[in-house]
Design an enzyme around this catalytic site. Structure first.
Site, mmCIF file in Angstrom:
data_model
loop_
_atom_site.group_PDB
_atom_site.id
_atom_site.type_symbol
_atom_site.label_atom_id
_atom_site.label_comp_id
_atom_site.label_asym_id
_atom_site.label_seq_id
_atom_site.Cartn_x
_atom_site.Cartn_y
_atom_site.Cartn_z
ATOM 1 N N HIS A 38 -34.416 -41.177 -12.084
ATOM 2 C CA HIS A 38 -33.382 -41.741 -11.352
ATOM 3 C C HIS A 38 -33.076 -43.132 -11.721
ATOM 4 O O HIS A 38 -34.123 -43.869 -12.148
ATOM 5 C CB HIS A 38 -33.436 -41.578 -9.841
ATOM 6 C CG HIS A 38 -32.776 -40.380 -9.339
ATOM 7 N ND1 HIS A 38 -32.105 -40.376 -8.229
ATOM 8 C CD2 HIS A 38 -33.198 -39.009 -9.639
ATOM 9 C CE1 HIS A 38 -31.646 -39.049 -7.915
ATOM 10 N NE2 HIS A 38 -32.546 -38.187 -8.783
ATOM 11 N N GLU A 106 -26.257 -36.564 -11.955
ATOM 12 C CA GLU A 106 -25.584 -36.660 -11.115
ATOM 13 C C GLU A 106 -24.808 -37.843 -11.209
ATOM 14 O O GLU A 106 -25.284 -39.019 -11.734
ATOM 15 C CB GLU A 106 -26.379 -36.822 -9.909
ATOM 16 C CG GLU A 106 -27.390 -35.732 -9.443
ATOM 17 C CD GLU A 106 -28.820 -36.040 -9.934
ATOM 18 O OE1 GLU A 106 -29.201 -36.930 -10.487
ATOM 19 O OE2 GLU A 106 -29.519 -34.847 -9.820
#
Length: 318
Positions: A38, A106
């Site tokens: 991430h 995402e």
């Protein structure tokens, strides 16, 4: 034989803590490691987000367990040619015990450079082209590619493992699962859904490995464990596509107020009931998964590893 691994959370822990957890996982009897990739955590309470490729390098020196990213998005924030170099180096450092888990990503992580966040169909198209580029680079040969989404000119990876890095594809719906079945070296999903495993296998995946992951919160106080999950990982219980389209941690924080403690209690294993932990992981085995990874939410990592080493792992189906 089902394998059980530990899922390292880069959203919740810094590099030193992740490396120590990798050591504890190996000592506890876990057979492999997943690690998240991430740029941001899901909310500020999680509070971390180190560069995963640096952490993998350190882990390769600390333990002998296989490592896989769960998952990397090689399409927007990082060009697939750069991801290919990072993955190839990771495979060399782990002695060939590295798998590259990839997904369509995402907005939370991928919009940071100002790029447009495309719809799912386009993201999957980009992912397929990215995988084609990376596989060509893994050969160690010079690659020039002019595609719909990516350009590569005169690129060659000089540091490559003896065998190409396996690429497992994450899928939570029929389209992504179909892509995984068609071109993946394995399939990753986070729910023990037998129907998705069946789609993967019948769609071309055959006997390739299927891996799943579960989050739990071990603790001797069940109510406190529930509160910990709600504070740190309520985002996982948000419905629909919000996880893919919301652009910042503050948006997840705004919505996690909708997740009640009762919702957490009904949907996550919290506490120290051995049977509940065993059942949660066994559900993946029953659904046909080959590898199951578990993550401990919250700070009591030592207690979790002791609990799993002595009480949970010995009871899991193999």
């Amino acid at each position: 034989m089902t394998e059980y691994g530990y899922f390292l959370s880069c959203e919740e822990f810094g590099p030193a803590a992740l490396i120590e957890q990798a050591r504890m996982a190996e000592q506890a009897g876990f057979q492999a490691l997943w690690i998240s990739d991430h740029y941001h955590p899901w909310n500020d309470a999680q509070g971390q987000s180190p560069f995963v490729w640096s952490v993998i390098g350190a882990i390769s020196e600390a333990v002998s367990l296989p490592v896989e990213t769960a998952v990397t998005c090689p399409t927007v924030r990082m060009h697939p040619a750069v991801v290919a170099q990072a993955a190839a180096t990771s495979a060399v450092m782990t002695g060939g015990r590295f798998r590259l888990g990839v997904g369509s990503g995402e907005a939370l992580n991928e919009h940071i450079l100002g790029d447009r966040w495309p719809p799912t169909s386009v993201r999957l198209e980009m992912l397929e082209e990215a995988i084609q580029v990376m596989r060509r680079l893994f050969t160690g040969e010079e690659v020039t590619h002019h595609g719909t989404h990516y350009t590569v000119e005169n690129a060659r990876l000089y540091t490559v493992p003896d065998e190409p890095v396996p690429i497992d594809i994450s899928g939570f719906g029929p389209a992504a699962t179909s892509l995984a079945a068609r071109i993946g070296d394995g399939y990753i999903t986070m729910m023990p859904q037998e129907s998705m495993v069946a789609q993967f296998r019948k769609g071309g995946g055959g006997a390739k490995p299927v891996s799943g992951g579960a989050k739990v919160c071990y603790g001797t106080d069940r109510d406190e464990a529930v509160r910990t999950v709600r504070r740190l990982w309520a985002n996982e219980l948000l419905p629909g596509e919000m996880g893919q389209v919301l652009p910042s941690p503050k948006h997840f924080e705004q919505l996690q107020q909708l997740i009640t403690e009762e919702t957490v209690r009904e949907n996550r294993v919290c506490g120290d009931d051995v049977d509940e932990h065993v059942a949660a992981l066994s559900a993946f085995v029953d659904a046909g998964f080959d590898r199951v990874y578990v993550n401990q939410i919250g700070p009591d990592q030592r207690g979790f590893f002791d609990f799993y080493r002595t009480k949970v792992l010995p009871q899991l189906p193999r």
